[in-house]
Design a protein around this motif. Sequence first.
Motif, PDB file in Angstrom:
ATOM      1  N   GLU A 151       0.841  -1.192   0.000  1.00  0.00           N
ATOM      2  CA  GLU A 151       0.000   0.000   0.000  1.00  0.00           C
ATOM      3  C   GLU A 151       0.873   1.238   0.000  1.00  0.00           C
ATOM      4  N   ARG A 152       0.372   2.296  -0.622  1.00  0.00           N
ATOM      5  CA  ARG A 152       1.123   3.544  -0.667  1.00  0.00           C
ATOM      6  C   ARG A 152       1.159   4.167   0.722  1.00  0.00           C
ATOM      7  N   CYS A 153       2.337   4.676   1.105  1.00  0.00           N
ATOM      8  CA  CYS A 153       2.428   5.267   2.439  1.00  0.00           C
ATOM      9  C   CYS A 153       3.153   6.605   2.485  1.00  0.00           C
ATOM     10  N   ARG A 154       3.926   6.947   1.450  1.00  0.00           N
ATOM     11  CA  ARG A 154       4.690   8.200   1.516  1.00  0.00           C
ATOM     12  C   ARG A 154       5.034   8.667   0.109  1.00  0.00           C
ATOM     13  N   TYR A 155       5.059   9.980  -0.060  1.00  0.00           N
ATOM     14  CA  TYR A 155       5.403  10.572  -1.348  1.00  0.00           C
ATOM     15  C   TYR A 155       6.671  11.422  -1.186  1.00  0.00           C
ATOM     16  N   PHE A 156       7.545  11.331  -2.166  1.00  0.00           N
ATOM     17  CA  PHE A 156       8.773  12.105  -2.175  1.00  0.00           C
ATOM     18  C   PHE A 156       8.911  12.828  -3.513  1.00  0.00           C
ATOM     19  N   PHE A 157       9.362  14.076  -3.451  1.00  0.00           N
ATOM     20  CA  PHE A 157       9.562  14.870  -4.655  1.00  0.00           C
ATOM     21  C   PHE A 157      11.049  14.938  -4.997  1.00  0.00           C
ATOM     22  N   SER A 158      11.375  14.721  -6.273  1.00  0.00           N
ATOM     23  CA  SER A 158      12.710  15.020  -6.775  1.00  0.00           C
ATOM     24  C   SER A 158      12.652  16.430  -7.349  1.00  0.00           C
ATOM     25  N   MET A 159      13.534  17.305  -6.869  1.00  0.00           N
ATOM     26  CA  MET A 159      13.489  18.709  -7.254  1.00  0.00           C
ATOM     27  C   MET A 159      14.827  19.122  -7.865  1.00  0.00           C
ATOM     28  N   GLU A 160      14.785  20.163  -8.698  1.00  0.00           N
ATOM     29  CA  GLU A 160      16.018  20.656  -9.294  1.00  0.00           C
ATOM     30  C   GLU A 160      15.969  22.171  -9.461  1.00  0.00           C
ATOM     31  N   ARG A 161      17.172  22.750  -9.627  1.00  0.00           N
ATOM     32  CA  ARG A 161      17.291  24.203  -9.737  1.00  0.00           C
ATOM     33  C   ARG A 161      18.421  24.543 -10.694  1.00  0.00           C
ATOM     34  N   GLN A 290      26.085  23.089 -13.347  1.00  0.00           N
ATOM     35  CA  GLN A 290      24.995  23.728 -14.080  1.00  0.00           C
ATOM     36  C   GLN A 290      23.638  23.584 -13.391  1.00  0.00           C
ATOM     37  N   ARG A 291      23.542  22.599 -12.500  1.00  0.00           N
ATOM     38  CA  ARG A 291      22.247  22.334 -11.885  1.00  0.00           C
ATOM     39  C   ARG A 291      22.434  21.771 -10.488  1.00  0.00           C
ATOM     40  N   ALA A 292      21.456  22.040  -9.628  1.00  0.00           N
ATOM     41  CA  ALA A 292      21.409  21.438  -8.300  1.00  0.00           C
ATOM     42  C   ALA A 292      20.130  20.618  -8.211  1.00  0.00           C
ATOM     43  N   SER A 293      20.194  19.500  -7.502  1.00  0.00           N
ATOM     44  CA  SER A 293      19.009  18.665  -7.334  1.00  0.00           C
ATOM     45  C   SER A 293      18.971  18.120  -5.917  1.00  0.00           C
ATOM     46  N   LEU A 294      17.793  17.678  -5.510  1.00  0.00           N
ATOM     47  CA  LEU A 294      17.618  17.097  -4.173  1.00  0.00           C
ATOM     48  C   LEU A 294      16.297  16.341  -4.127  1.00  0.00           C
ATOM     49  N   GLY A 295      16.099  15.604  -3.057  1.00  0.00           N
ATOM     50  CA  GLY A 295      14.842  14.902  -2.825  1.00  0.00           C
ATOM     51  C   GLY A 295      14.267  15.324  -1.496  1.00  0.00           C
ATOM     52  N   VAL A 296      12.930  15.369  -1.402  1.00  0.00           N
ATOM     53  CA  VAL A 296      12.298  15.815  -0.166  1.00  0.00           C
ATOM     54  C   VAL A 296      11.013  15.036   0.079  1.00  0.00           C
ATOM     55  N   ASP A 297      10.794  14.698   1.320  1.00  0.00           N
ATOM     56  CA  ASP A 297       9.550  14.073   1.760  1.00  0.00           C
ATOM     57  C   ASP A 297       8.428  15.098   1.642  1.00  0.00           C
ATOM     58  N   ALA A 298       7.354  14.747   0.958  1.00  0.00           N
ATOM     59  CA  ALA A 298       6.247  15.686   0.774  1.00  0.00           C
ATOM     60  C   ALA A 298       5.646  16.126   2.098  1.00  0.00           C
ATOM     61  N   GLU A 299       5.800  15.287   3.148  1.00  0.00           N
ATOM     62  CA  GLU A 299       5.249  15.613   4.460  1.00  0.00           C
ATOM     63  C   GLU A 299       6.331  15.963   5.476  1.00  0.00           C
ATOM     64  N   ASN A 300       7.489  16.393   4.990  1.00  0.00           N
ATOM     65  CA  ASN A 300       8.588  16.753   5.883  1.00  0.00           C
ATOM     66  C   ASN A 300       8.114  17.721   6.965  1.00  0.00           C
ATOM     67  N   PRO A 301       8.323  17.377   8.252  1.00  0.00           N
ATOM     68  CA  PRO A 301       7.766  18.190   9.334  1.00  0.00           C
ATOM     69  C   PRO A 301       8.470  19.517   9.569  1.00  0.00           C
ATOM     70  N   THR A 302       9.640  19.716   8.952  1.00  0.00           N
ATOM     71  CA  THR A 302      10.397  20.944   9.203  1.00  0.00           C
ATOM     72  C   THR A 302      10.109  22.040   8.182  1.00  0.00           C
ATOM     73  N   GLY A 303       9.230  21.785   7.225  1.00  0.00           N
ATOM     74  CA  GLY A 303       8.944  22.789   6.210  1.00  0.00           C
ATOM     75  C   GLY A 303       9.991  22.871   5.128  1.00  0.00           C
ATOM     76  N   ALA A 304      10.732  21.771   4.903  1.00  0.00           N
ATOM     77  CA  ALA A 304      11.818  21.783   3.932  1.00  0.00           C
ATOM     78  C   ALA A 304      11.329  22.078   2.525  1.00  0.00           C
ATOM     79  N   LEU A 305      10.159  21.575   2.166  1.00  0.00           N
ATOM     80  CA  LEU A 305       9.648  21.798   0.815  1.00  0.00           C
ATOM     81  C   LEU A 305       9.523  23.289   0.519  1.00  0.00           C
ATOM     82  N   GLY A 306       8.977  24.052   1.456  1.00  0.00           N
ATOM     83  CA  GLY A 306       8.852  25.489   1.274  1.00  0.00           C
ATOM     84  C   GLY A 306      10.198  26.168   1.139  1.00  0.00           C
TER      85      GLY A 306
END
Length: 327
Positions: A151-161, A290-306
């Motif tokens: 069953e699905r339990c967590r979502y993670f975003f791969s992000m880049e800049r 040329q680019r930076a990338s990272l991964g983040v938990d969509a529900e990260n409790p510290t507000g990392a996504l923002g």
Amino acid sequence: MGNDEGWPAGLEARPIEKDDAAAWAELLAAKEKVDAEGENYNADDLLEELADPSLDAARDSIGVWSGEQMVAYGVVRAPDEVVDVHRVRTEGTVHPEWRGRGIGSVLVPWLNRRAAELHQERQPGAVGEINTGAIETNTSALDLLTGFGFERCRYFFSMERDLAKPVEVPPVPEGLRLVAFSPAYDETLRVAHNEVFMDHWGSSPKSPESWKTWFTGSRAFRPALAYLVMDGDEVVAYTLGYEYVADTEATGIREVYVGQVGTKRSHRGRGLAAVALAKVMAEAAADGFQRASLGVDAENPTGALGLYERLGYTTKNTWITHRLPLG
């Protein structure tokens, strides 16, 4: 091991060995062309994974072969310690040209059985579950997992800049220092990391051995792209950068992967993670990345996504972690 597990006719399964690294890399390259996960590996990367002291490759890995070609693989890993749940992680894939022949339907049960054994061997008294993930666009993998009860339990975003855009490094708050990583800080950093990630889902404390294997001792770690915020002799925030040569070879883009960003609870709310991360990004841009990338938990409790969005990162894809209870 042979073909006593029910593999399709003509295939042979056995543990992955060092001499298999080149064939393993070829399998993963074929997978990337179709699945577009943004992950590339060369043989040296895979040899490093096999050298992980916590991995018993003879029991925790499997390669499926058609002659000299590796057509599928699987690996099972367990954490150093348990915080709440003993999460045994499995991974694997089937070569795109060999999909639809029932290989995955044998591979997943093999991984599940080995995960259950590993749980009983290491943490029989703890609540256990299998965790495995897939990119959301790989619908066949998602359907396969669902069919086996995951069953699905967590979502993670791969992000880049894009680092062509200017990076502004915020000022360091009074009384604190921003310093480049050096080996002298390594153990203090490991302890700080364990404290920072104590409240992060799926994280467990890292032993000195696993810290050296996967973090500051990794071939991809770049000390010049790692910065720490210090309060006296205490590491209170940090950002660690990595460079994967196989990615650059495959894409033609030099990218710094931001593997870890964190701030101790006692120092949160002061923008320290932004200071360390922006500094790493600025140094990477100056060095030709040329680019930076990272991964983040969509529900990260510290507000990392923002935080990442404010620094210009955008979501490239989404990964879905699935769980299956053990015992």
